[in-house]
Design an enzyme around this catalytic site. Structure first.
Site, PDB file in Angstrom:
ATOM      1  CG  ASN A  83     -37.985 -18.157  24.759  1.00  0.00           C
ATOM      2  OD1 ASN A  83     -37.814 -18.386  25.950  1.00  0.00           O
ATOM      3  ND2 ASN A  83     -37.795 -16.962  24.218  1.00  0.00           N
ATOM      4  CE  LYS A 118     -41.086 -15.064  24.331  1.00  0.00           C
ATOM      5  NZ  LYS A 118     -41.393 -13.859  23.603  1.00  0.00           N
ATOM      6  CG  HIS A 129     -35.211 -13.910  22.933  1.00  0.00           C
ATOM      7  ND1 HIS A 129     -36.034 -12.827  23.135  1.00  0.00           N
ATOM      8  CD2 HIS A 129     -35.961 -14.851  22.308  1.00  0.00           C
ATOM      9  CE1 HIS A 129     -37.246 -13.115  22.654  1.00  0.00           C
ATOM     10  NE2 HIS A 129     -37.222 -14.330  22.146  1.00  0.00           N
ATOM     11  CD  GLU A 182     -39.040 -11.479  24.789  1.00  0.00           C
ATOM     12  OE1 GLU A 182     -38.752 -12.371  25.605  1.00  0.00           O
ATOM     13  OE2 GLU A 182     -39.997 -11.571  23.984  1.00  0.00           O
ATOM     14  CD  GLU A 225     -36.848 -15.624  18.012  1.00  0.00           C
ATOM     15  OE1 GLU A 225     -37.807 -16.385  18.108  1.00  0.00           O
ATOM     16  OE2 GLU A 225     -36.334 -15.049  18.977  1.00  0.00           O
ATOM     17  N   GLY A 256     -44.249 -12.116  19.524  1.00  0.00           N
ATOM     18  CA  GLY A 256     -45.323 -11.861  20.475  1.00  0.00           C
ATOM     19  C   GLY A 256     -46.386 -10.905  19.978  1.00  0.00           C
ATOM     20  CB  SER A 311     -46.409 -14.424  15.472  1.00  0.00           C
ATOM     21  OG  SER A 311     -46.325 -13.308  16.341  1.00  0.00           O
TER      22      SER A 311
END
Ligand code: PEP
Length: 255
Positions: A10, A12, A95, A97, A167, A173, A213
């Site tokens: 991904n 992003k 996702h 985010e 996730e 991240g 991560s």
């Protein structure tokens, strides 16, 4: 059942068109040599050029999000049929985010999932708990609600291509990766919820990826766990060395 590993990246909101094409080109050899399916999710601006560069290669391309309407007065959106026409075969949905910053809910995840399937694209639906939810003992309730909300009333037959990416939000991240055991436990639970909703056969066939991560040095341990069928990688997918290292780790985990 043997489930083919997926290593997905991904990107992003990173990489220009030229940078994305260069990175995709640099992944082709390891993707071709790998048993794993390799997928990248560039920005909407670069997806067509990256897909073009990946034609006839072992690197598949997807969009990071789609709107559920096919076309119309929806300024700023992209649709599943347009993603397909641009050369995409995958859609990333839900996702964390998007849930955190753009108001994504289980209901809109379900709408995007239906639109993805209607267009004949493959959906990768993300789920995962926050640290507060885990610490409050709500891990299973959160995952179960997200899965059931995403799948809605779709059938096992309609969801044959569905991939779930587990996730944990606290691992995305942050450099804090779930332990192999924490990830395996969550994946086994996710598979049990899929079995409850879609039946044992569908659950056994479904690929469930871990994200959060993942790096070349921790990938093999995670991928070696029985219910972990691949990885969704953010930061480490932006550099050819680290993403190729994770693709190689998939081979190491399968021997
Ligand atoms: C992600 O964005 O899906 C992700 C897992 O990011 P990272 O690998 O950087 O934690």
């Amino acid at each position: 059942m043997a489930r083919r590993t997926i290593i997905s990246g991904n990107w992003k909101l990173n990489l220009s068109v030229a940078e994305g094409v260069d990175l995709a080109n640099a992944l082709k050899d390891s993707a071709a040599a790998s048993e794993a399916e390799v997928v990248v999710f560039p920005t909407a601006l670069s997806v067509a050029c990256v897909a073009d560069a990946c034609t006839d290669s072992a690197v598949a391309v997807g969009v990071q999000n789609i709107y559920w309407e096919d076309a119309g007065a929806f300024t700023g959106e992209a649709s599943a049929p347009l993603a397909k026409a641009a050369g995409c075969s995958w859609v990333l949905i839900g996702h964390s985010e998007r849930r955190q910053y753009f108001g994504e809910t289980d209901e809109t995840v379900n709408k995007r999932l239906q639109a993805t399937l209607n267009a004949g694209l493959k959906p990768m639906v993300c789920i995962g708990e926050t640290l507060a939810e885990r610490e409050a003992g709500n891990l299973e309730e959160v995952l179960s609600t997200q899965i059931k909300g995403a799948i809605g009333d779709l059938s096992a037959d309609q969801l044959k291509e569905l991939v779930i990416a587990y996730e944990p939000v606290w691992a995305i991240g942050t450099g804090v990766v779930a332990t192999d055991e924490q990830a395996q436990d969550a994946h086994a639970f996710v598979r049990s919820v899929v079995a409850e909703v879609l039946g044992a056969e569908a659950a056994d066939a479904m690929r469930i990826l871990y994200g959060g991560s993942v790096k070349p040095d921790n990938a093999a341990g995670l991928l070696g766990k029985p219910d972990i069928d691949g990885a969704l990688v953010g930061g480490a997918s932006l550099k050819q060395d680290s993403f190729n290292g994770i693709i190689d780790a998939a081979a190491a985990a399968s021997v």
